[in-house]
Design a protein around this motif. Structure first.
Motif, short mmCIF file in Angstrom:
data_model
loop_
_atom_site.label_atom_id
_atom_site.label_comp_id
_atom_site.label_asym_id
_atom_site.label_seq_id
_atom_site.Cartn_x
_atom_site.Cartn_y
_atom_site.Cartn_z
N VAL A 176 2.62 8.83 3.25
CA VAL A 176 3.69 7.84 3.24
C VAL A 176 4.33 7.74 4.62
CG1 VAL A 176 5.95 7.26 2.25
CG2 VAL A 176 4.12 8.14 0.78
N ASP A 177 4.55 8.88 5.26
CA ASP A 177 5.16 8.88 6.59
C ASP A 177 4.27 8.17 7.61
OD1 ASP A 177 7.36 10.25 5.67
OD2 ASP A 177 6.63 12.22 6.31
N LYS A 178 2.96 8.38 7.50
CA LYS A 178 2.04 7.71 8.43
C LYS A 178 2.04 6.20 8.22
CE LYS A 178 -1.02 11.69 9.04
NZ LYS A 178 -2.33 12.30 8.70
N LEU A 179 2.10 5.77 6.97
CA LEU A 179 2.16 4.33 6.68
C LEU A 179 3.48 3.75 7.21
CD1 LEU A 179 0.61 4.24 3.12
CD2 LEU A 179 -0.23 2.96 5.11
N PHE A 180 4.56 4.49 7.05
CA PHE A 180 5.84 4.03 7.58
C PHE A 180 5.75 3.84 9.10
CE2 PHE A 180 9.94 4.94 9.60
CZ PHE A 180 10.71 3.94 9.03
N SER A 223 11.44 -13.48 18.94
CA SER A 223 12.84 -13.11 18.68
C SER A 223 13.36 -13.69 17.37
CB SER A 223 13.74 -13.55 19.83
OG SER A 223 13.69 -14.97 19.99
N THR A 224 12.78 -14.79 16.90
CA THR A 224 13.25 -15.38 15.64
C THR A 224 12.84 -14.53 14.43
OG1 THR A 224 11.25 -16.74 15.38
CG2 THR A 224 13.09 -17.70 16.62
N ALA A 225 11.94 -13.57 14.67
CA ALA A 225 11.47 -12.72 13.58
C ALA A 225 12.31 -11.45 13.44
CB ALA A 225 10.01 -12.35 13.80
N ILE A 226 13.31 -11.28 14.30
CA ILE A 226 14.05 -10.02 14.33
C ILE A 226 14.79 -9.76 13.02
CG2 ILE A 226 16.01 -8.83 15.39
CD1 ILE A 226 15.10 -9.97 18.08
N SER A 227 15.46 -10.77 12.48
CA SER A 227 16.24 -10.57 11.26
C SER A 227 15.34 -10.16 10.09
CB SER A 227 17.00 -11.85 10.90
OG SER A 227 17.69 -11.69 9.68
N GLN A 228 14.27 -10.96 9.88
CA GLN A 228 13.37 -10.63 8.77
C GLN A 228 12.66 -9.31 9.00
OE1 GLN A 228 9.15 -12.11 7.13
NE2 GLN A 228 10.64 -13.77 7.30
N GLY A 229 12.23 -9.08 10.24
CA GLY A 229 11.55 -7.84 10.56
C GLY A 229 12.41 -6.63 10.27
N THR A 230 13.71 -6.76 10.56
CA THR A 230 14.64 -5.65 10.28
C THR A 230 14.73 -5.38 8.79
OG1 THR A 230 15.93 -6.19 12.27
CG2 THR A 230 17.01 -4.85 10.57
N HIS A 231 14.79 -6.45 7.99
CA HIS A 231 14.86 -6.29 6.53
C HIS A 231 13.59 -5.63 6.00
CE1 HIS A 231 18.66 -8.14 5.74
NE2 HIS A 231 18.32 -9.27 6.32
N LEU A 232 12.43 -6.01 6.54
CA LEU A 232 11.18 -5.42 6.07
C LEU A 232 11.06 -3.95 6.51
CD1 LEU A 232 8.70 -8.39 6.68
CD2 LEU A 232 9.64 -7.60 4.50
N LEU A 233 11.60 -3.65 7.68
CA LEU A 233 11.65 -2.25 8.10
C LEU A 233 12.50 -1.42 7.14
CD1 LEU A 233 12.03 -2.38 12.01
CD2 LEU A 233 10.17 -1.32 10.71
N LEU A 234 13.59 -2.00 6.69
CA LEU A 234 14.44 -1.30 5.73
C LEU A 234 13.71 -1.07 4.41
CD1 LEU A 234 17.90 -3.01 6.38
CD2 LEU A 234 17.29 -0.62 6.82
N VAL A 235 12.91 -2.04 3.99
CA VAL A 235 12.13 -1.85 2.76
C VAL A 235 11.21 -0.64 2.91
CG1 VAL A 235 10.27 -2.81 1.34
CG2 VAL A 235 12.21 -4.26 2.01
N ALA A 236 10.52 -0.57 4.05
CA ALA A 236 9.64 0.58 4.30
C ALA A 236 10.44 1.88 4.31
CB ALA A 236 8.90 0.39 5.61
N GLN A 237 11.64 1.82 4.86
CA GLN A 237 12.49 3.01 4.90
C GLN A 237 12.94 3.42 3.49
OE1 GLN A 237 16.49 2.94 6.89
NE2 GLN A 237 15.55 4.51 8.18
N TYR A 238 13.24 2.43 2.65
CA TYR A 238 13.61 2.75 1.26
C TYR A 238 12.46 3.47 0.56
CZ TYR A 238 17.36 -0.69 2.00
OH TYR A 238 18.43 -1.39 2.49
N LEU A 239 11.23 2.98 0.78
CA LEU A 239 10.07 3.63 0.16
C LEU A 239 9.88 5.04 0.69
CD1 LEU A 239 7.56 0.62 0.22
CD2 LEU A 239 8.60 1.65 -1.82
N LEU A 270 0.84 -1.20 0.00
CA LEU A 270 0.00 0.00 0.00
C LEU A 270 0.87 1.25 0.00
CD1 LEU A 270 -2.76 1.38 0.21
CD2 LEU A 270 -2.62 1.12 2.71
N MET A 271 1.90 1.25 0.82
CA MET A 271 2.85 2.36 0.86
C MET A 271 3.52 2.53 -0.51
SD MET A 271 6.04 2.72 3.53
CE MET A 271 7.03 4.21 3.66
#
Length: 218
Positions: free
Chosen positions: A156-160, A175-191, A122-123
Motif C-alpha cells: 500500500v505504501d509503495k502504491l501511495f 496548474s489547473t489540475a492542482i485543486s483536483q490533484g490535491t483532492h486525489l492525493l488526499l484520497v490516496a492518503q485516506y487509503l 488498485l490501492m
C-alpha cells in the motif's frame, strides 16, 4: 453474573463488532466505487450511513466498560475486551476515511479527471483485502495471519508513493489540475491511513493471542 452469562455477553459483543467491520468494509468499497464511477448517490449513501458505524462503536465501548467494571476480568478475558475496545476505535476511523473519500466524489462530480483512476482503485483493492483478512484473523485469533497482513502495508505504501509521484507530475505540468490533484492525493492518503489502522488491529490480535504487544510498523 455467571461464567456462562459472561461468555454469552462477550459473544454478543463479538457479533456486533463483526457487523461493524462488515459495514466499514462496505463503506470503503462504496466510497471508491462512487469516486471511480462518479456516483454521487452512492457517495451520499456512505456519508448518510456513517452514523450506524458510530452508534455501534458507542454500544460496544459502553458494554465493554460495563463488563470490565462488573466482572473485573483478568488474563485472556481482559485481553479480549481490551482488544475489542481498540478494534472499534480503529474501525470507526476507517469509516470516517470512507466518508472523506465520498465527500471527494461530491466535490469532483462536475470535473473530468486529470488522469485515469487506475492506481487508486488498485490501492483500494489491497486495502479492502487487508480489512477483510484482519477481521478473519481476529475471529481465528491467528497471530501468524495478523503478521502477514500487516506486512502487506508495504504494498500500500509503495502504491501511495506511485500515486503521489504521478499526481505531482500532472500538477507541475498543468496548474489547473492542482485543486483536483490535491483532492486525489488526499484520497490516496485516506487509503494509506486505513491500512495503518489495519496494522494497529493486527498488533492487538497478536496481543489478544499472546499477551505481548508487538510493533508491526517498523
Amino acid at each position: 453474573m455467571t461464567r456462562y452469562a459472561f461468555e454469552e455477553q462477550q459473544d454478543v459483543l463479538h457479533r456486533k463488532l463483526m457487523t461493524m467491520g462488515t459495514l466499514v468494509e462496505e463503506a470503503i468499497h462504496k466510497s471508491i466505487k462512487s469516486l471511480v464511477e462518479r456516483d454521487v448517490q452512492l457517495a451520499e449513501q456512505v456519508i448518510g450511513n456513517d452514523h450506524v458505524i458510530n452508534e455501534l462503536e458507542h454500544e460496544i465501548q459502553s458494554e465493554c466498560f460495563r463488563l470490565i467494571a462488573l466482572q473485573q476480568p483478568v488474563g485472556s478475558d481482559l485481553r479480549r475486551l481490551g482488544t475489542m475496545l481498540k478494534l472499534v476505535t480503529d474501525l470507526e476511523r476507517m469509516g470516517d476515511h470512507a466518508v472523506s473519500i465520498s465527500k471527494t466524489t461530491r466535490r469532483l462530480m462536475a470535473e473530468p479527471y486529470v488522469k485515469p483512476l487506475i492506481d487508486i482503485p488498485l490501492m483500494a483493492d489491497h486495502v479492502k483485502a487487508m480489512v477483510r483478512d484482519c477481521l478473519n484473523a481476529y475471529i481465528a485469533r491467528n497471530k501468524e495471519a495478523a503478521e502477514e497482513i500487516a506486512a502487506r502495508d508495504d504494498i500500500v505504501d509503495k502504491l501511495f508513493s506511485t500515486i503521489f509521484r504521478d499526481l505531482i507530475e500532472v500538477m507541475t505540468k498543468n496548474s489547473t489540475a492542482i485543486s483536483q490533484g490535491t483532492h486525489l492525493l488526499l484520497v490516496a492518503q485516506y487509503l494509506e491511513r486505513i491500512a495503518d489502522h489495519v496494522t494497529n488491529i493486527c498488533e492487538w490480535i497478536i496481543y489478544m493471542s499472546t499477551g505481548k504487544m508487538t510493533d508491526l510498523n517498523k
